[in-house]
Enzyme design. Structure first.
Site, PDB file in Angstrom:
ATOM      1  N   CYS A  22      -8.234   9.083 -11.457  1.00 40.29           N
ATOM      2  CA  CYS A  22      -7.248   8.853 -12.512  1.00 40.29           C
ATOM      3  C   CYS A  22      -5.872   9.192 -11.952  1.00 40.29           C
ATOM      4  O   CYS A  22      -5.755   9.875 -10.931  1.00 40.29           O
ATOM      5  CB  CYS A  22      -7.537   9.697 -13.752  1.00 40.29           C
ATOM      6  SG  CYS A  22      -7.312  11.462 -13.501  1.00 40.29           S
ATOM      7  N   CYS A 386      -0.491  17.025 -24.258  1.00 45.20           N
ATOM      8  CA  CYS A 386      -1.273  16.487 -23.143  1.00 45.20           C
ATOM      9  C   CYS A 386      -0.827  15.055 -22.838  1.00 45.20           C
ATOM     10  O   CYS A 386      -0.946  14.177 -23.702  1.00 45.20           O
ATOM     11  CB  CYS A 386      -2.762  16.493 -23.500  1.00 45.20           C
ATOM     12  SG  CYS A 386      -3.479  18.136 -23.581  1.00 45.20           S
ATOM     13  N   ASP A 430      11.407 -23.669  -1.016  1.00 47.35           N
ATOM     14  CA  ASP A 430      11.490 -24.498   0.175  1.00 47.35           C
ATOM     15  C   ASP A 430      10.885 -25.857  -0.197  1.00 47.35           C
ATOM     16  O   ASP A 430      10.085 -25.945  -1.137  1.00 47.35           O
ATOM     17  CB  ASP A 430      10.705 -23.830   1.309  1.00 47.35           C
ATOM     18  CG  ASP A 430      10.602 -24.721   2.528  1.00 47.35           C
ATOM     19  OD1 ASP A 430      11.650 -25.205   2.987  1.00 47.35           O
ATOM     20  OD2 ASP A 430       9.472 -24.944   3.000  1.00 47.35           O
ATOM     21  N   THR A 432       9.486 -28.628   2.238  1.00 51.20           N
ATOM     22  CA  THR A 432       8.343 -29.076   3.018  1.00 51.20           C
ATOM     23  C   THR A 432       7.204 -28.060   2.986  1.00 51.20           C
ATOM     24  O   THR A 432       7.377 -26.903   3.357  1.00 51.20           O
ATOM     25  CB  THR A 432       8.744 -29.338   4.486  1.00 51.20           C
ATOM     26  OG1 THR A 432       9.834 -30.259   4.506  1.00 51.20           O
ATOM     27  CG2 THR A 432       7.586 -29.894   5.284  1.00 51.20           C
ATOM     28  N   ASP A 629       6.614 -21.345   2.905  1.00 50.16           N
ATOM     29  CA  ASP A 629       5.321 -21.313   3.597  1.00 50.16           C
ATOM     30  C   ASP A 629       5.439 -21.210   5.107  1.00 50.16           C
ATOM     31  O   ASP A 629       4.436 -21.045   5.786  1.00 50.16           O
ATOM     32  CB  ASP A 629       4.520 -22.570   3.255  1.00 50.16           C
ATOM     33  CG  ASP A 629       5.062 -23.803   3.973  1.00 50.16           C
ATOM     34  OD1 ASP A 629       6.299 -23.924   4.086  1.00 50.16           O
ATOM     35  OD2 ASP A 629       4.254 -24.628   4.434  1.00 50.16           O
ATOM     36  N   ASP A 715      -5.176  12.601 -29.003  1.00 55.18           N
ATOM     37  CA  ASP A 715      -4.924  12.435 -27.572  1.00 55.18           C
ATOM     38  C   ASP A 715      -6.049  11.638 -26.918  1.00 55.18           C
ATOM     39  O   ASP A 715      -5.795  10.705 -26.149  1.00 55.18           O
ATOM     40  CB  ASP A 715      -4.803  13.806 -26.901  1.00 55.18           C
ATOM     41  CG  ASP A 715      -4.517  13.679 -25.416  1.00 55.18           C
ATOM     42  OD1 ASP A 715      -3.375  13.327 -25.072  1.00 55.18           O
ATOM     43  OD2 ASP A 715      -5.430  13.910 -24.607  1.00 55.18           O
TER      44      ASP A 715
END
Length: 750
Positions: A22, A386, A430, A432, A629, A715
């Site tokens: 946690c 808490c 981009d 191409t 790419d 809580d």
């Protein structure tokens, strides 16, 4: 005479820390390790439950580190038989050498292979629950005797919490959650409210159990992904087929993949053709037909023909391994919101303790209040303080969102990237290989002296060593025409300008028209051909011998079929669009028109440094994402607030980017933004609920309407609700707008 012992250099240690699953657990471990001398490069993960660090044992022996972890309530198990002087390979934590000794009361997670009630935390919940139920039953039979049952239930639940809170105090965490619950429960017994003290520790134990079960559920997605890759492979050697372990395959080896089997490694098809189900890896719902030369992913399912695949990635570097690594390491790059919550919780909890102390002392001392009543209210405030739900609100949502994205081919490098993507104002693409399919075809050749075959032959020789899409198209066409491509030497790429090589004693270049014009004056016939090609939306390149222009080659790269609808989707999301390309303006505008982009949304004739400048300017106007790419795009991807690499891109682009799309489809961009916005909405809901519920109980406790067990129930309930809300993201799917789908072909469902 023996030589003196040399000082031992710090070594890398990696531990599986049972129970550290946690966000609060990770914080406790990090604080403890930070206080030890000789520690460096500390990395923790509540997803993997691991602690990795560089440790100088001359300053802090390993035994001391392990003893400190145990005193906090965790069981450390060193991965591997001994520490290595560098990063170690990961091993399943169930293998030999891992100590799974169990300390009741510390574990959150339902352990693999065990029901929740068979775990240490489960046994604690069941034991304290049984004592609580017996005490409640005796309250009807012999009320005086039932008190002992409540006290026993309280002691059983508080003892492990008290031990851990004392250990936390030793390491500088003076206001741990365990301390708040321990003080509240013990205080309740001391003021004659043993029943409520028992209920407090019981509900807190239930909350921790639920939190661990939720962590295990999120982790199960990663484990399921790891199970996709087959354990064995059919290796081809000397014309024979033999079965080997998939993780022993080496790059360059060939494997056979039969119908119905999973591909054992990332690679390239060298013989055969088949339809492959990539959905486990990329989320692509429709099987994809692939043949010789095309790439395949480890874990994909071969549906029809027999394939021979050449291995291109080792098991530790294949697509599945990279996805798992990204998901597991996502928490290392904390979102700004997560960092704020960490800082807030460090001040929030001591603040609540201070307020509770004032509530306990001030009314009785100065206003004649009853000590019993105000002590009770102060203990309730400690429980309200808490911060379990608050601390959990961000990492639980981010882990779920990153996991959900990975299952749909949307890879994110951490919470920071996840948060930034949803807030971008502009997305720059981009052209191409990003907005276009990246598979251009050679559609025309014009030679100055009419010898088109010679122009193609020489251009293919220059481009033979390049992986650029235009270069591949030229080489492939030369192959289709069965031309003999001469050898080249001294090859050099000038990004955005030209490719150069020595061929048959000639200094040849395949250059953009703009770069060619800077080197020489192009003949009128060739310039006219260039203008014609570009007007038709084709990309032209010029073959030069030194400064002499020999001819022009024209190529056409069609827009991706889903790109128009995806761009329209982005518009409906309020995103500004921009296409950046090194191609000429006429070709760029022709492609843009097919995509539904206006002239103002296109910038052409850009060199890599020009793209960098444009991205830097856009960043000043608000968040900007860059999608690319290729190697040319790597600087711009790094400069952007968020860099997104297309799945078919180069390793450089993938490593530089903050996110990547396994499916080379533009529709992944609005899906990424949608995922980010859903995650941030989820986080805001969690924070608002956690703080709002505490504010309500703060007021009602001071007014006397709520009591101890209601405070801890609030809580625990808040923790359960926040966790459940975060886990909703595991089932996230992107919903396309009707307006965007009406503009063209709807993008594939993400």
């Amino acid at each position: 005479m023996s030589s003196p012992l040399l000082p031992q250099s710090p070594q890398i240690f990696e531990y599986f820390v049972e129970g550290m699953d946690c966000a609060n657990c990770v914080q406790k471990v990090e604080r403890m390790v930070a206080a030890l001398p000789g520690t460096a490069e500390v990395r923790t993960s509540f997803n993997k439950q691991t602690l990795e660090l560089r440790l100088d044992e001359q300053q802090t022996p390993r035994a001391r580190l392990e003893a400190n972890l145990k005193s906090l309530g965790y069981v450390p198990s060193l991965r591997g038989s001994q520490a290595q002087p560098g990063p170690q390979h990961e091993h399943p934590h169930g293998e030999a050498g891992h100590d799974h000794a169990h300390d009741p009361g510390h574990t959150h997670e339902a352990e693999p292979g065990k029901a929740w009630h068979a775990t240490g935390q489960g046994k604690l919940v069941v034991g304290s629950g049984v004592l609580l139920a017996l005490a409640f039953a005796f309250s009807f039979i012999e009320p005086g005797f039932s008190v002992y049952g409540y006290v026993a239930a309280t002691v059983l639940g508080v003892w492990p919490l008290l031990k851990k809170s004392i250990a936390s105090t030793r390491f500088g965490d003076y206001f741990s959650i365990n301390l708040l619950v321990s003080v509240a429960a013990i205080g309740a017994v001391l003021i004659g409210q043993a029943a409520e003290g028992a209920v407090v520790v019981f509900f807190f134990a239930v909350g921790e159990l639920l939190e661990g079960v939720a962590a295990g559920k999120a982790r199960a997605g990663i484990q399921a992904l790891a199970a996709l890759a087959p354990k064995t492979a059919l290796l081809l050697e000397g014309g024979q087929v033999r079965e080997v372990k998939a993780d022993t395959l080496s790059i360059g080896q060939q494997v056979q993949v039969r119908p119905g089997a999973r591909v054992p490694a990332d690679g390239r098809i060298i013989s055969g053709a088949s339809s492959l189900d990539d959905s486990p890896i990329t989320g692509e719902s429709v099987p994809v037909d692939k043949g010789v030369g095309e790439s395949v992913f480890a874990g994909s399912i071969n549906q029809s023909g027999v394939l021979t695949v050449e291995v291109e990635k080792s098991a530790s570097d294949n697509t599945i391994a990279r996805i798992i690594h990204l998901v597991e390491e996502a928490e290392a790059s904390k979102a700004p919101t997560a960092r704020f919550i960490d800082r807030f919780s460090r001040a929030y909890t001591p603040g609540v303790v201070a307020v509770a102390t004032l509530v306990a002392v001030v009314p009785p001392l100065f206003f004649g209040g009853e000590w019993h009543i105000w002590l009770y209210k102060a203990l309730s405030l400690l429980l309200i303080g808490c911060p379990c739900a608050l601390v959990l609100s961000v990492p639980a949502a981010i882990t779920s969102a990153v996991s959900a994205g990975a299952r749909r081919g949307l890879l994110l490098k951490g919470g920071a990237a996840l948060e930034r993507i949803g807030s971008v104002k502009t997305v720059a693409f981009d052209k191409t290989g990003t907005l276009t399919a990246g598979r251009p075809r050679l559609t025309g050749v014009v030679g100055l002296n009419g010898d088109e075959t010679e122009i193609l032959r020489l251009a293919a020789a220059v481009e033979s060593g390049s992986d650029h899409p235009l270069a591949r198209a030229i080489v492939e066409e030369a192959g289709h025409q069965k031309l003999t491509i001469p050898a080249s030497s001294d090859a050099e790429a000038l990004p955005g300008r030209a490719a150069r090589a020595a061929v048959e004693g000639r200094n040849l270049r395949v250059a953009s028209p703009r770069h060619a014009a800077s080197l020489t004056t192009l003949p009128t016939a060739l310039q006219s051909a260039i203008d014609t090609f570009e007007t038709q939306g084709r990309t032209a390149v010029v073959l030069l011998d030194g400064t002499d222009a020999l001819g022009v080659l024209a190529l056409r790269d069609e827009p991706r079929p889903e790109a128009r609808a995806a761009l329209a989707e982005l518009r409906t999301m309020g995103i500004r669009l921009l296409m950046l390309t090194g191609d000429n303006a006429r070709t760029a505008h022709a492609i843009a028109q097919d995509l539904g982009l206006s002239e103002s949304e296109v910038q052409a004739d850009l060199l890599p440094e020009d793209k960098l400048r444009v991205i830097a300017e856009l960043s000043k106007q608000g968040g900007v994402a860059m999608v690319g790419d290729g190697i040319n795009d790597a600087p711009a991807l790094a400069q952007a607030d968020v860099g997104i690499a297309m799945g078919g891109g180069t390793d450089v682009a993938l490593e530089t980017a903050d996110a990547a799309l396994l499916r080379s489809e533009v529709s992944g961009i609005p899906a990424l933004i949608g995922l980010s916005r859903s995650a941030m909405l989820n986080i805001k809901q969690n924070i608002a609920f956690a703080l709002g519920l505490k504010a309500i109980f703060l007021v009602t406790t001071l007014l006397g309407y709520t009591n101890l067990w209601m405070a801890i129930l609030a809580d625990t309930g808040a923790t359960a609700i926040v966790t459940a809300n975060a886990l909703r993201l595991l089932g996230w799917r992107f919903k396309h707008s009707v307006k965007a789908q009406q503009t063209g072909k709807a993008p594939a469902q993400a």
